[in-house]
Write an enzyme that holds these catalytic residues in place. Structure first.
Site, PDB file in Angstrom:
ATOM      1  CE  LYS A 199      -4.619  -1.459   1.455  1.00  0.00           C
ATOM      2  NZ  LYS A 199      -5.469  -1.373   2.384  1.00  0.00           N
ATOM      3  NE  ARG A 226      -7.968  -8.180   0.578  1.00  0.00           N
ATOM      4  CZ  ARG A 226      -7.793  -7.291  -0.605  1.00  0.00           C
ATOM      5  NH1 ARG A 226      -6.859  -6.437  -0.132  1.00  0.00           N
ATOM      6  NH2 ARG A 226      -8.529  -7.376  -1.561  1.00  0.00           N
TER       7      ARG A 226
END
Length: 287
Positions: free
Chosen positions: A221, A256
């Site tokens: 991210k 995740r």
């Protein structure tokens, strides 16, 4: 947590949720797994690499082209059906639409990963009506599919994350979801600056105190790319592994990820170092 035929013991082990994007515009793979056959092969490869469950999404989390419920259904349900024919590994569905969640669970999925903050609270009813299924509730930090602009929280971001996740979990329980079938996600990058995502990471134990397993979705991210100098997604693996290991130590029980093999190895080493699990092989100095 029971997902279908599988019992996930998350007390002293961190589960790996592997990402499969059935979108043409995902931020990392740029549509590589959009074709159905490619997506199914990718899912099976993640399972062989040690993933505990697969998470499939049919709508890009960030800004992008509108996706109708019919389009999302077509991207997700055939994938669930095809994967279910090949493996009994649990399947999670990343959706905020109750109709898509219901169809996916009926096709063989066992977990709904709702990143919207229960925009459609009927999702909780759907999960509650199906034993052996679970629900992830996340701090969205703002409207779905938008980018943050100078977000502020009162008194601070982490407090708002904990307060919001507690409220969402309460809504789900009131609608019949078993508390043991609930996970909470702080929503890294969702409605957050890099400073806020880093702060939430450091203060993850505050979210753990809610009593539900914590899922962190942090793989590659932006906050990690900016933490190491503004690197693009394809150069964020090491930062993702470091953050996954730290989050495990701070109390996260599911991660995740895009990179299953590397993450599984990092987490198994972390668990062994912390004394949660024995080494998978321990012959040095003994033979």
């Amino acid at each position: 947590m029971r997902l279908g035929q599988h019992d996930l013991d998350l007390r002293r082990r961190v589960a790996v949720m592997a990402i499969v994007n059935r979108t043409p515009d995902s931020f990392f793979d740029r549509g590589r797994t959009f074709p159905l056959d490619t997506a199914v092969d990718e899912a099976l490869a993640h399972v062989r690499a040690g993933a505990d469950l697969i998470d499939v999404g049919g709508v890009k989390a960030g800004p992008g082209e509108p996706v109708t419920p019919e389009q999302e259904h077509e991207r997700i349900v055939p994938f669930v059906e095809a994967v279910r024919e090949r493996t009994d590994a649990p399947i999670s569905v990343d959706t905020s639409r109750a109709s898509v969640a219901a169809a996916a669970l009926d096709a063989g999925a066992q977990l709904v990963n709702d990143v919207s903050g229960l925009v459609e609270p009927e999702i909780a009813d759907i999960v509650a009506a199906r034993p052996g299924t679970g629900l992830v509730v996340m701090h969205p930090g703002g409207p779905p599919r938008t980018r943050p602009f100078r977000p502020s929280y009162d008194p601070d971001c982490t407090t708002d994350v904990v307060r919001t996740c507690a409220a969402l979990a309460q809504v789900a329980r009131e609608r019949g979801v078993d508390g043991q079938q609930l996970l909470v996600d702080p929503g890294h990058d969702f409605g957050k600056t890099t400073f806020q995502s880093l702060e939430v990471t450091r203060r993850l134990p505050e979210l753990v105190t809610l009593g539900h397993p914590v899922l962190v979705s942090l793989s590659r991210k932006d906050f990690l790319g900016e933490a190491i100098g503004g690197l693009p997604p394809e150069q964020r693996l090491e930062a993702s592994l470091a953050c996954a290991a730290l989050c495990a130590q701070l109390g996260a029980r599911m991660v995740r990820v895009h990179d299953t093999t590397a993450t599984v190895r990092a987490l198994r080493a972390t668990e062994a170092i912390l004394g949660w699990q024995p080494p998978l092989s321990a012959m040095r100095g003994l033979d």
